[in-house]
Design a protein around this motif. Structure first.
Motif, PDB file in Angstrom:
ATOM      1  N   ASN B  71       0.786  -1.250   0.220  1.00 30.77           N
ATOM      2  CA  ASN B  71       0.004  -0.123   0.039  1.00 30.77           C
ATOM      3  C   ASN B  71       0.907   1.173  -0.139  1.00 30.77           C
ATOM      4  O   ASN B  71       0.347   2.200   0.080  1.00 30.77           O
ATOM      5  N   VAL B 146      -7.683   0.677   3.324  1.00 29.99           N
ATOM      6  CA  VAL B 146      -6.958   1.662   3.220  1.00 29.99           C
ATOM      7  C   VAL B 146      -7.822   2.755   2.543  1.00 29.99           C
ATOM      8  O   VAL B 146      -7.634   4.067   2.991  1.00 29.99           O
ATOM      9  N   LEU B 198      -9.624  -6.384 -11.231  1.00 25.85           N
ATOM     10  CA  LEU B 198     -10.093  -7.597 -11.998  1.00 25.85           C
ATOM     11  C   LEU B 198     -11.208  -7.767 -12.416  1.00 25.85           C
ATOM     12  O   LEU B 198     -11.607  -8.522 -13.346  1.00 25.85           O
ATOM     13  N   PHE B 219       1.067  -7.442 -11.227  1.00 25.72           N
ATOM     14  CA  PHE B 219       0.308  -8.444 -12.048  1.00 25.72           C
ATOM     15  C   PHE B 219       1.095  -9.053 -12.895  1.00 25.72           C
ATOM     16  O   PHE B 219       2.240  -8.616 -13.464  1.00 25.72           O
TER      17      PHE B 219
END
Ligand SMILES: C[S@@+](CC[C@H](N)C(=O)[O-])C[C@H]1O[C@@H](n2cnc3c(N)ncnc32)[C@H](O)[C@@H]1O
Lengths: 121, 286
Positions: B71, B146, B198, B219
């Motif tokens: 993060n 977050v 996604l 990814f």
């Protein structure tokens, strides 16, 4: 290589700051208070000054005010580095001509970010 | 962690978040998941994975995915993207949106909010240059945790000192003890919503600018291509995509092309658009 004057009455802080700034390719000079710092600046003005606020003899704020009135005294980029972490102090420092402000505790990331901010690196 | 548990974890992360965890990153998984094990009163990592195997759609599984994502973020990260946004992207868009007077920005991996708030502060500084254009910022992230922090807009002294000029700190934050809270007018410029890249994001509508920074690096190639091509569908011909310093579309898709002289900024590739459905360099199943 650019020169940075580290002004702090704590030898531990000066040592930590020196290590960080040498890593950023600065030549380092040290002063323990505002009076020593002023003497150093009268000999030769550095490109950068990392400046504590509370120090015996002459404090950082007082030093900055005198520095900015010296011939060429507006040249060095001054970055405060202090535990005076409140808005009032920060505003006073900027008003007196500080370019950036680091609130202690600090680390390499912060010093690097602030020195980048004022165009020193 | 047993090899079987670690494999299960890697597969789950990849399916749910796109995160590719390489085989030698077991130490990372352990260090990031042990706090979660403790917080949930479990005895070991084996118990954690065991619980998730039994209840794959539990909160624990979601928390496990969140705990594994990176993060890290800071205000005005890399600086140049925000200068490009202020000096080039926004003036160009304002000029072509004079009639609609509306510009939509999507921050697609917003983490704890530093990126969308940096955009909001930049817009605020632009003032009259926006010529009365209404600008919306939508900030999304996979992790609700977050985003909760982002919505609160409360940052530690350490966080406000990485990338945020001191003048901006004084102008846009108020001090609360050792922390700093973003100003209500900047907070109000940003909408927050959880969203997994996604999944289908076409219901969000189109965006003139998409910031998708420092998320696709985690990814694999196929997933990146899929996300790029789906983002392309949400950006009009005259819109922009902004990527992180270590990311590019080059060699992955011809849906976008890099802007010469503006690192990290991409525009829809109109030739490829006119040629029909988005074509891929690699054969991916999207
Ligand atoms: C390293 S941060 C980047 C933050 C910001 N964009 C920046 O560049 O500073 C990556 C963020 O991507 C989010 N993320 C990871 N996988 C995601 C997914 N599949 N969909 C949406 N967000 C995802 C993580 O939760 C994390 O907050």
């Amino acid at each position: 290589m650019k020169t940075c004057l580290i002004v702090d009455d704590s030898s531990v802080i000066r040592k930590v700051a020196r290590r960080i700034l040498e890593g950023l390719e600065f030549t380092i000079e040290e002063a323990e208070d505002g009076e020593q710092a002023l003497a150093a600046c009268q000999r030769k003005l550095p490109e950068a000054i990392l400046l504590d606020w509370n120090m015996p003899k002459m404090d950082g704020y007082e030093f900055l005010r005198v520095l900015r009135r010296l011939p060429g005294g507006d040249g060095p980029k001054v970055v405060f580095c202090t535990t005076e972490n409140d808005v009032a102090h920060i505003a006073r420092a900027l008003h007196a001509g500080a370019n950036e402000y680091i609130m202690k505790p600090f680390d390499k990331e912060i010093v690097e970010a602030k020195f980048q901010e004022v165009g020193l690196i | 962690m047993t090899p079987a548990d670690f494999d299960y974890l890697r597969k789950m992360l990849r399916e749910r978040s796109g995160l590719v965890l390489s085989a030698e990153k077991q130490y990372l998984a352990e260090s990031r998941l042990l706090p979660l094990v403790r917080r949930n009163g479990l005895a070991s990592l084996a118990d954690l994975i065991g619980d998730i195997r039994l209840k794959p759609s539990s909160q624990l599984a979601t928390d496990t995915v969140s705990a594994m994502t990176t993060n890290e973020t800071f205000f005005f990260r890399d600086k140049a993207p925000f200068e490009n946004f202020r000096d080039y992207i926004m003036p160009a868009l304002v000029a072509v949106r004079l009639r609609e007077k509306r510009i939509r920005i999507w921050c697609a991996a917003a983490s704890t909010g530093q990126e969308p708030y940096s955009l909001a502060m930049t817009l605020n500084e632009m003032g009259p240059a926006l010529a009365g254009t209404r600008v919306e910022i939508l900030a999304t992230d996979l992790s609700g945790d977050v985003l909760d922090r982002a919505k609160a807009g409360l940052y530690s002294q350490f966080e406000v000192q990485r990338g945020l000029p001191i003048q901006q700190l004084l102008k846009y934050f108020t001090q609360e003890g050792d922390s700093w809270r973003i100003a209500p007018e900047i907070r109000a410029m940003v909408q927050f919503r959880t969203l997994n890249l996604l999944n289908d994001f076409s219901p969000l509508g189109t965006f003139d600018v998409v910031f998708c920074r420092n998320v696709l690096i985690y990814f694999d190639q196929e997933t990146k291509i899929g996300v790029f091509n789906r983002i392309a569908k949400q950006i009009p011909d005259d819109g922009y995509l902004v990527l992180g310093a270590a990311e590019t579309v080059v060699g992955l898709t011809d849906a976008f092309k890099p802007m010469p002289e503006r690192r990290g900024v991409y525009t829809p590739n109109l030739a490829a658009r006119r040629a029909g459905p988005v074509t891929l360099f690699a054969s991916a199943k999207f």
